[in-house]
Design a protein around this motif. Structure first.
Motif, mmCIF file in Angstrom:
data_model
loop_
_atom_site.group_PDB
_atom_site.id
_atom_site.type_symbol
_atom_site.label_atom_id
_atom_site.label_comp_id
_atom_site.label_asym_id
_atom_site.label_seq_id
_atom_site.Cartn_x
_atom_site.Cartn_y
_atom_site.Cartn_z
ATOM 1 N N ASP A 573 0.829 -1.205 0.000
ATOM 2 C CA ASP A 573 0.000 0.000 0.000
ATOM 3 C C ASP A 573 0.864 1.257 0.000
ATOM 4 O O ASP A 573 0.579 2.231 -0.703
ATOM 5 C CB ASP A 573 -0.922 -0.017 1.220
ATOM 6 C CG ASP A 573 -1.860 1.180 1.236
ATOM 7 O OD1 ASP A 573 -2.678 1.294 0.302
ATOM 8 O OD2 ASP A 573 -1.765 2.004 2.170
ATOM 9 N N ARG A 576 2.255 1.717 -3.404
ATOM 10 C CA ARG A 576 1.257 2.252 -4.329
ATOM 11 C C ARG A 576 1.113 3.764 -4.169
ATOM 12 O O ARG A 576 0.975 4.494 -5.156
ATOM 13 C CB ARG A 576 -0.091 1.563 -4.103
ATOM 14 C CG ARG A 576 -0.196 0.174 -4.718
ATOM 15 C CD ARG A 576 -1.635 -0.312 -4.731
ATOM 16 N NE ARG A 576 -2.136 -0.545 -3.385
ATOM 17 C CZ ARG A 576 -2.078 -1.726 -2.770
ATOM 18 N NH1 ARG A 576 -1.537 -2.773 -3.385
ATOM 19 N NH2 ARG A 576 -2.556 -1.873 -1.547
ATOM 20 N N ARG A 577 1.155 4.248 -2.929
ATOM 21 C CA ARG A 577 1.045 5.685 -2.696
ATOM 22 C C ARG A 577 2.240 6.440 -3.285
ATOM 23 O O ARG A 577 2.089 7.504 -3.870
ATOM 24 C CB ARG A 577 0.923 5.969 -1.192
ATOM 25 C CG ARG A 577 -0.420 5.552 -0.597
ATOM 26 C CD ARG A 577 -0.646 6.249 0.754
ATOM 27 N NE ARG A 577 0.409 5.934 1.699
ATOM 28 C CZ ARG A 577 0.393 4.901 2.526
ATOM 29 N NH1 ARG A 577 -0.621 4.048 2.502
ATOM 30 N NH2 ARG A 577 1.386 4.698 3.381
ATOM 31 N N THR A 579 4.116 5.419 -5.768
ATOM 32 C CA THR A 579 4.002 5.357 -7.228
ATOM 33 C C THR A 579 3.008 6.389 -7.732
ATOM 34 O O THR A 579 3.242 7.063 -8.747
ATOM 35 C CB THR A 579 3.566 3.946 -7.662
ATOM 36 O OG1 THR A 579 4.529 2.996 -7.210
ATOM 37 C CG2 THR A 579 3.450 3.866 -9.171
ATOM 38 N N ALA A 580 1.893 6.534 -7.014
ATOM 39 C CA ALA A 580 0.887 7.520 -7.409
ATOM 40 C C ALA A 580 1.456 8.934 -7.338
ATOM 41 O O ALA A 580 1.194 9.774 -8.216
ATOM 42 C CB ALA A 580 -0.341 7.387 -6.516
ATOM 43 N N ALA A 581 2.253 9.205 -6.288
ATOM 44 C CA ALA A 581 2.854 10.538 -6.142
ATOM 45 C C ALA A 581 3.841 10.805 -7.276
ATOM 46 O O ALA A 581 3.893 11.912 -7.834
ATOM 47 C CB ALA A 581 3.557 10.645 -4.790
ATOM 48 N N LYS A 583 3.773 9.445 -10.264
ATOM 49 C CA LYS A 583 2.997 9.631 -11.489
ATOM 50 C C LYS A 583 2.440 11.051 -11.560
ATOM 51 O O LYS A 583 2.387 11.657 -12.629
ATOM 52 C CB LYS A 583 1.872 8.606 -11.547
ATOM 53 C CG LYS A 583 2.333 7.193 -11.879
ATOM 54 C CD LYS A 583 1.161 6.240 -11.972
ATOM 55 C CE LYS A 583 1.628 4.830 -12.352
ATOM 56 N NZ LYS A 583 0.496 3.872 -12.441
ATOM 57 N N GLU A 584 2.027 11.559 -10.416
ATOM 58 C CA GLU A 584 1.498 12.920 -10.383
ATOM 59 C C GLU A 584 2.581 13.937 -10.749
ATOM 60 O O GLU A 584 2.339 14.885 -11.506
ATOM 61 C CB GLU A 584 0.948 13.223 -8.987
ATOM 62 C CG GLU A 584 0.278 14.588 -8.886
ATOM 63 C CD GLU A 584 -0.292 14.846 -7.504
ATOM 64 O OE1 GLU A 584 -0.680 15.999 -7.244
ATOM 65 O OE2 GLU A 584 -0.341 13.895 -6.689
#
Length: 650
Positions: A573, A576-577, A579-581, A583-584
Motif C-alpha cells: 500500500d 502504491r502511494r 508510485t501515485a505521487a 505519477k502525479e
C-alpha cells in the motif's frame, strides 16, 4: 535505487530544454550534439578502420590486392593534396560567417561528399581491373573522402570548442559527448564485421560484398545522425555581435606562431600518427593469426571499450591534475601498455587484446585533454589579438599530422617489405596470406610495437610547454567578457572612463544576479537537506509503525503467517502511494513540457515572420529555436523565488 533513478529522470526532464542556473547549454542540446558526434565520428570510423591507405587495411590490401608500395604512393599523393588544400580550407572555415556560425554548415557540406566517396570506394573499383587502374580509382575516391571527412571532423571539434563560453562547462559537455559520440564508431566496429560474418562466414572481411552492402548503409546513417548537431546545437564563441571574420592566411599563421598551447598540442599529435599503427595491427592478427576475420568486430569492440573509462575520468583528472600533468600521465601510460604488449603478444592473442585494451584506456582521455588545451589557448589568443582562428589551428595541425603520417607510412612500409611482404613481380599484386607464417608476421609486429612505444614517450614531452591553468583562464575569460560588453555597447574607441562605467554597470548587474543565484542555491541545498531528513524520518516512522503492528498482532495471538501477510500488504500500500505521487509529478512535468512546446511554436512563428519581414531567408527555423533557447536561458536566471519554490519550469 529506483527512486534515485526516477529523481535523475525528473532532473533530466526539468532541464531538457532550459539550462540549469549558471549554465548555458540545456540537456537537449548536449544530447543532440552527442548524437551528432556519433554520426560525424562514424565517417572517421569507416575511414580509419576499413578504408585506410595502409597495408594493414583488409580492403585496400587483401581484397583489392594493392602492394604496400602502391598503398604508400597513394597515401603520399593523398597527403600532398591534403597539404595543398590546407591553407584554402583554413581561410574557408575562419572566414565563414553564416547565420548559424562557421562550423555547423560544414556538417552537411562535408557530409554528403563523404557518403558519395564511401559509395565510390566500395562500388566504383572493379575487382578484375589491373593494379594501376584500381590504384587510380581508389586514389580519386579516397582523396574526395580525405578532403570531406576532415572537414566534417573539424566541424565537430570546432563546435565542441564554442558550444559554451565557459571552460568548465565545455569540459563537462565534451566528456559526455565523447562518451556517447564514441558509441558511433563502437557500434560500427561491432556490427559491420559481425553482420558480414553472419552473411559471408569467417572470411567476411576479405569479401568485397561485406563492404559494398554495409559501408554505404553506415555512411548514410552517420550523415542522418550528424544532422542533430547541425539543427539543435549552437555556437557560443565570446565575440562581439557585429564581429565578422576576414583573416588572411599569413596573418593567421603569424598569430598562431606565438600560441604555446597550439604548438604543444600540434607536436603531440604529430607523434600520435606513429602510435596509431599499434591499433591497426588488429585486422592482421584476427585474419592471419586466428584465421577468422569475422571476429574483428568483437575484438575491436572489446579493445574500444578501453576508451570509455578514460573518457569518463578525463574531466575529473583535468580538474585534479590540470591538463599538463594529465597529458603527461596518459602518454607515459601508453608507453607502459606497449611495453607489456612487446613482451607478451607472442604468447597468444588474448595477451595482445589485453595490452591493446590498456593502450586504448590511456589513449581515451588524450583527445579531451588536447581539445581543452586548444580551447584555452584559443581563448588566450583571442584575448591578445581579438581574433578566433580555430580553422587555421585545426588545418595547420592537419598539415603537421599529414607530414607525420607520410613519415610513418614510409617507415612502416619499409618494415613490412623488409620482412618479406612484397608484390609479385609478374602480377603486381601482393599475397597477404604469407602473414599466416609467424616467422614473417611476428618480427613485423615487434618492430611496430617498439615504434609505438617510442612515439608515446615523445608525445608526452610537449605537454611540458602548457602554461594555462584554471586561475589564468578565469582572468582571460573575464577579459574577453569585458571586451565583448564594451564592443556590443559600441564603445570600443570610447574613453577609458566611459568603457569602465559600462563594464562596472555590467559587473554590478552580474554580481546582483550571482548573489541572488547563490542565495537560491543555498536555499535549494537547505530544502534538499530538509527533504532528505523528512524522508528518513518518514521511513523510520513507517518501520516503527510496522514493528508496532507486529508487536500488537503477536500480543493478540495472530499467527505469524497472517502477520507477515499483513506487513506485506502494508508495504504494498505504501509503495502504491509512492508510485501515485511519482505519477502525479511526471504528469505535471509532462504538462509543463507541453506548455513549453506550445510557447516555443508560437515564439518561432512570430520570430520567423519578423525575420522574413527584415529580408532574412536562410536557416530561419534553426535560428528561431536558438532565439527561444536563449530566452529560456535568460528566464532561468530571472525566475522568481516563488516560481523556483514551486518548481515551475515554464
Amino acid at each position: 535505487m529506483r527512486e534515485k533513478v526516477q529523481d535523475l529522470w525528473l532532473a533530466v526532464r526539468r532541464y531538457w530544454q532550459r539550462p540549469k542556473r549558471g549554465d548555458e547549454v540545456a540537456y537537449k542540446e548536449i544530447a543532440a550534439f552527442s548524437v551528432g558526434s556519433m554520426g560525424l565520428k562514424g565517417y572517421g570510423s569507416l575511414m580509419t578502420n576499413y578504408i585506410q591507405m595502409a597495408a594493414t587495411c583488409l580492403l585496400t590490401g587483401t581484397v583489392y590486392g594493392l602492394s604496400p608500395t602502391y598503398i604508400m604512393i597513394l597515401y603520399i599523393i593523398t597527403n600532398v593534396v591534403g597539404v595543398i588544400k590546407t591553407p584554402f580550407v583554413s581561410m574557408l572555415i575562419d572566414n565563414t560567417n553564416t547565420p548559424i556560425g562557421k562550423f555547423r554548415p560544414y556538417i552537411i557540406w562535408a557530409g554528403i561528399p563523404s557518403v558519395l566517396a564511401l559509395v565510390g570506394l566500395t562500388w566504383g573499383v572493379p575487382l578484375d581491373a589491373s593494379p594501376i587502374v584500381k590504384a587510380v580509382l581508389i586514389g580519386i575516391f579516397y582523396n574526395l573522402l580525405s578532403i570531406a571527412q576532415p572537414l566534417a571532423a573539424n566541424a565537430q571539434v570546432g563546435l565542441s570548442q564554442v558550444i559554451s563560453s565557459n571552460s568548465a562547462e565545455r569540459s563537462r559537455i565534451l566528456g559526455f559527448s565523447e562518451l556517447l559520440g564514441n558509441l558511433g564508431p563502437s557500434i560500427i566496429q561491432l556490427l559491420l564485421p559481425s553482420i558480414g560474418g553472419i552473411i559471408y562466414g569467417d572470411d567476411a572481411m576479405t569479401n568485397i560484398w561485406t563492404y559494398r552492402i554495409l559501408i554505404p548503409i553506415f555512411g548514410i546513417g552517420s550523415l542522418v545522425m550528424s544532422l542533430f548537431a547541425l539543427y539543435f546545437a549552437q555556437e557560443r564563441a565570446v565575440v562581439p555581435r557585429l564581429k565578422v571574420n576576414k583573416i588572411k592566411f599569413s596573418e593567421g599563421m603569424r598569430i598562431l606562431s606565438k600560441n604555446r598551447e597550439f604548438w604543444a598540442v600540434t607536436t603531440t599529435r604529430f607523434f600520435d600518427t606513429f602510435k596509431t599503427s599499434l591499433v591497426a595491427l588488429l585486422p592482421w592478427v584476427c585474419t592471419y593469426q586466428l584465421g577468422k576475420s569475422s571476429l574483428l568486430g568483437i575484438t575491436q569492440t572489446i579493445v574500444s571499450v578501453g576508451f570509455t573509462p578514460g573518457i569518463i575520468l578525463a574531466p575529473l583528472l583535468i580538474s585534479k591534475l590540470g591538463t599538463r600533468k594529465a597529458g603527461l600521465t596518459f602518454c607515459l601510460a601508453n608507453c607502459i601498455a606497449a611495453l607489456i604488449m612487446y613482451f607478451t603478444f607472442k604468447q597468444g592473442f588474448v595477451f595482445f587484446v589485453i595490452s591493446l585494451f590498456i593502450f586504448n584506456f590511456a589513449d581515451g582521455p588524450q583527445y579531451i585533454i588536447q581539445t581543452t588545451i586548444m580551447s584555452d589557448g584559443l581563448d588566450a589568443q583571442q584575448d591578445i589579438t581579438g581574433e578566433r582562428i580555430e580553422g587555421f589551428a585545426q588545418n595547420f595541425q592537419t598539415m603537421v599530422t599529414t607530414i607525420g603520417g607520410v613519415l610513418s607510412t614510409f617507415l612502416f612500409t619499409w618494415v613490412y617489405e623488409s620482412n618479406g611482404l612484397v608484390a609479385d613481380p609478374n602480377t603486381g599484386e601482393t599475397d597477404y596470406e604469407i602473414l599466416k607464417d609467424a616467422a614473417i608476421r611476428e618480427p613485423i609486429i615487434s618492430t611496430v610495437i617498439l615504434i609505438a612505444m617510442a612515439a608515446s614517450f615523445l608525445a608526452a614531452m610537449p605537454y611540458l610547454l602548457v602554461r594555462l591553468d584554471r586561475k589564468r583562464m578565469a582572468v582571460i575569460r573575464e577579459s574577453l567578457k569585458r571586451k565583448k560588453v564594451i564592443a556590443d555597447a559600441g564603445l570600443t574607441d570610447a574613453p577609458e572612463e566611459e568603457q569602465q562605467a559600462v563594464y562596472a554597470a555590467y559587473l554590478a548587474e552580474r554580481a546582483k544576479e550571482e548573489e541572488r543565484n547563490k542565495a537560491i542555491a543555498e536555499r535549494e541545498k537547505e530544502e534538499l537537506r530538509q527533504k532528505s531528513e523528512e524522508r528518513a524520518a518518514k521511513e523510520a516512522e513507517f518501520e516503527a509503525n510496522i514493528a508496532a503492528y507486529e508487536q500488537t498482532a503477536r500480543a493478540n495471538g495472530v499467527p505469524e503467517k497472517e502477520i507477515a501477510k499483513g506487513v506485506k500488504e502494508i508495504r504494498k500500500d505504501a509503495k502504491r502511494r509512492k508510485t501515485a505521487a511519482r505519477k502525479e509529478m511526471f504528469a505535471k512535468l509532462r504538462a509543463d513540457q507541453k506548455e513549453l512546446n506550445r510557447r516555443r511554436k508560437a515564439f518561432c512563428i512570430i520570430w520567423i515572420g519578423n525575420a522574413k519581414a527584415e529580408g532574412k531567408k536562410k536557416w530561419l527555423r534553426v535560428l528561431a529555436r536558438e532565439a527561444f533557447s536563449r530566452k529560456l536561458a535568460e528566464e532561468s536566471l530571472k525566475t522568481t523565488d516563488e516560481e523556483d519554490a514551486a518548481g515551475d519550469i515554464v
